[in-house]
Design an enzyme around this catalytic site. Structure first.
Site, PDB file in Angstrom:
ATOM      1  N   ARG A 151       0.857  -1.184   0.000  1.00  0.00           N
ATOM      2  CA  ARG A 151       0.000   0.000   0.000  1.00  0.00           C
ATOM      3  C   ARG A 151       0.898   1.240   0.000  1.00  0.00           C
ATOM      4  NH1 ARG A 151      -2.886   3.043   4.826  1.00  0.00           N
ATOM      5  NH2 ARG A 151      -4.045   4.503   3.551  1.00  0.00           N
TER       6      ARG A 151
ATOM      7  N   HIS B  23      -3.119  10.848   0.946  1.00  0.00           N
ATOM      8  CA  HIS B  23      -2.509  10.642   2.258  1.00  0.00           C
ATOM      9  C   HIS B  23      -1.901  11.981   2.688  1.00  0.00           C
ATOM     10  CE1 HIS B  23      -1.166   7.136   4.980  1.00  0.00           C
ATOM     11  NE2 HIS B  23      -0.849   8.248   5.627  1.00  0.00           N
TER      12      HIS B  23
ATOM     13  N   GLU C  76      -7.728   8.326   6.491  1.00  0.00           N
ATOM     14  CA  GLU C  76      -7.999   8.913   7.808  1.00  0.00           C
ATOM     15  C   GLU C  76      -8.526  10.347   7.753  1.00  0.00           C
ATOM     16  OE1 GLU C  76      -4.549   8.418  10.316  1.00  0.00           O
ATOM     17  OE2 GLU C  76      -4.738   6.242  10.338  1.00  0.00           O
TER      18      GLU C  76
ATOM     19  N   ASN D 222      -7.409   1.348   9.914  1.00  0.00           N
ATOM     20  CA  ASN D 222      -6.111   1.652  10.510  1.00  0.00           C
ATOM     21  C   ASN D 222      -6.292   1.575  12.017  1.00  0.00           C
ATOM     22  OD1 ASN D 222      -5.475   2.233   7.868  1.00  0.00           O
ATOM     23  ND2 ASN D 222      -5.063   4.408   8.197  1.00  0.00           N
TER      24      ASN D 222
ATOM     25  N   TYR E 114      -4.231   1.209  15.779  1.00  0.00           N
ATOM     26  CA  TYR E 114      -3.000   1.195  16.561  1.00  0.00           C
ATOM     27  C   TYR E 114      -3.246   0.930  18.043  1.00  0.00           C
ATOM     28  CZ  TYR E 114      -0.674   2.973  12.446  1.00  0.00           C
ATOM     29  OH  TYR E 114      -0.178   3.087  11.173  1.00  0.00           O
TER      30      TYR E 114
ATOM     31  N   GLU F 149      -3.529  -0.364   8.036  1.00  0.00           N
ATOM     32  CA  GLU F 149      -2.383   0.036   8.858  1.00  0.00           C
ATOM     33  C   GLU F 149      -2.506  -0.606  10.231  1.00  0.00           C
ATOM     34  OE1 GLU F 149      -1.572   4.269   9.307  1.00  0.00           O
ATOM     35  OE2 GLU F 149      -2.065   4.616   7.193  1.00  0.00           O
TER      36      GLU F 149
END
Ligand code: FCB
Length: 449
Positions: free
Chosen positions: A79, A123, A168, A295, A297, A355
């Site tokens: 990606r 992005h 995002e 994504n 985290y 991600e």
């Protein structure tokens, strides 16, 4: 690695992710124009270590070497993002063929390596000239994005089968326009709400352009940063703050995209600060996607904070929970929660983890980087994802953030997320222990428990 006992479905994509401004460098080559990140990173004290993305990992020149590394890691997917100002240096007009050629070469080299590209169109590197016309606070920027999506799809469409429109939108809107720690560095609630809506309209215009240009088997979607949100304390005020924060971070975007409406409770929280929302906007935003990019985290813990911007909630950390070098809590169960909730409440059909990864204070010693913490982080998150797959979540791929250590936005080069270490003085790449481990995962199509 012993043979995997958490085996993913056949054809599962094992990838890594990067983005243009974070790795490319070569900011004034090939006719590239300036982006809002060029402007922002050059502002004194905007970036923690005083750095910029001017050189970054020099991947604009070294993409062949990077693709050779991907082969060593056994990746089946990559990606990466297109730098909008390479294609439209001044935001509009005719596309810059020179810029498109660069990405044609990257896509060809990936095809030779048998690695499936997943292209992100936005992005965060908006052309500077569009910012001077209001950037994301201006509704017209969504239409410019549609034109850009069309130009890129026309150039790369036959080869590239997987597309992400916007990465995002929450981060671009709020860190960029409310908190001011990302480009364009504004601190204005109305600007942030306008940006959030217009980024979703850009996704809508981008999807329409991709549908018009691409073969019918191409797949397109959006990538959202999602997290479970839990209250810190057991008061009603904290519980309500957590619910509002969930509305702000997760439900606002997911309801719009998959239910065609903004959540009622949040409409009243944001009130008169919302931008104009035209009658057809939500129907366009909710046009079907082929997959949702997630994504993930860390989970978010919040407490009520009177007067805190947007939703009167502030982030907190749970005592005793381990953290990465970003100060983000490590909690793989949060990924399982995100995936199962998505499937139950919004059912996006197909999901890719676009991600997931962690920064730690890596050291290069005698030519090796021993990063057991990253290996453990990835291992535990993959097991959490696997549990979700077993429970019926339609997960089609996983892209580790990141292939390389790179320019981590306002942190500059002070945070390392790569499977591959980068020595910025020499641009030497070294596969970390976690990268070697991940090569085993891609080979076995799974992890051992
Ligand atoms: C995400 C961004 C990505 C990277 C990681 C750590 O929010 O999409 O570019 O910076 O965080």
């Amino acid at each position: 690695m012993a043979s995997a006992d958490a085996l993913f479905p056949p054809g599962f994509v094992w990838g890594a992710a990067t983005s243009a401004y974070q790795i490319e460098g070569a900011v004034d080559e090939g006719g590239r124009g300036e982006s809002i990140w060029d402007v922002f990173s050059h502002r004194p004290s905007a970036i923690a270590d005083g750095s910029t993305g001017d050189v970054a990992c020099d991947s604009f020149h070294r993409y062949r070497e990077d693709i050779a590394l991907m082969r060593e890691l056994g990746l089946t997917g990559y990606r990466f993002s297109i730098a909008w100002p390479r294609i439209f240096p001044s935001g509009a007009g005719a596309p810059n063929e020179n810029g498109l050629d660069h990405y044609r070469r990257v896509v060809d080299a990936l095809a030779e390596a048998d690695i499936e590209p997943l292209v992100t169109l936005y992005h965060w590197d908006l052309p500077r000239s569009l910012q001077s016309r209001g950037g994301w606070t201006n509704r017209d920027t969504a239409a410019r994005f549609g034109e850009y999506a069309q130009a890129v799809a026309r150039a790369l469409g036959p080869e590239v089968r997987h597309w992400v429109t916007v990465n995002e939108p929450w981060v671009a809107a709020y860190l960029g326009h409310l908190v001011g720690i990302h480009a364009p560095g504004l601190r204005d609630r109305r600007a942030a709400l306008a940006a959030a809506h217009h980024l979703l309209l850009a996704h809508a215009d981008g999807m329409a352009a991709l549908r018009a240009e691409l073969p019918t088997d191409a797949q397109a979607g959006i990538a959202l940063n999602l997290a479970p949100v839990a209250p810190l304390g057991d008061t009603n005020a904290d519980a309500e703050a957590a619910n509002r924060f969930d509305g702000f971070l997760n439900r606002w975007f997911l309801d719009a995209l998959y239910k065609g409406r903004y959540p009622e409770d949040m409409l009243s929280v944001f009130g008169d600060d919302l931008p104009e929302i035209r009658p057809n906007d939500l129907a366009r935003i909710a046009a079907p996607t082929d997959f949702l990019g997630v994504n993930y985290y860390s989970p978010n813990t919040v407490r009520w904070a009177r007067g805190a911007p947007m939703v009167e909630a502030e982030m907190a950390s749970r005592p005793g929970v381990p953290q990465t070098a970003m100060g983000w809590e490590i909690d793989p169960n949060g990924l399982h929660q995100v995936l199962t909730r998505l499937h139950a409440e919004w059912a996006p059909g197909s999901i890719r983890i676009t991600e997931n990864g962690a920064a730690f204070d890596d050291r290069l010693v005698d030519g090796t980087v021993d990063d057991p913490d990253r290996e453990a982080y990835l291992h535990d998150h993959l097991l959490a994802a696997f549990r979700a797959v077993e429970e019926g979540v339609p997960l089609a791929g996983y892209y580790c953030w990141s292939l390389l250590d790179n320019f981590e936005w306002s942190y500059g080069y002070s945070r390392r997320f790569g499977l591959v270490h980068v020595d910025y003085a020499t641009q030497t790449r070294t596969i970390k222990r976690s990268g070697r481990w991940y090569a085993g995962v891609t080979r076995e199509n799974g992890v051992s428990g």
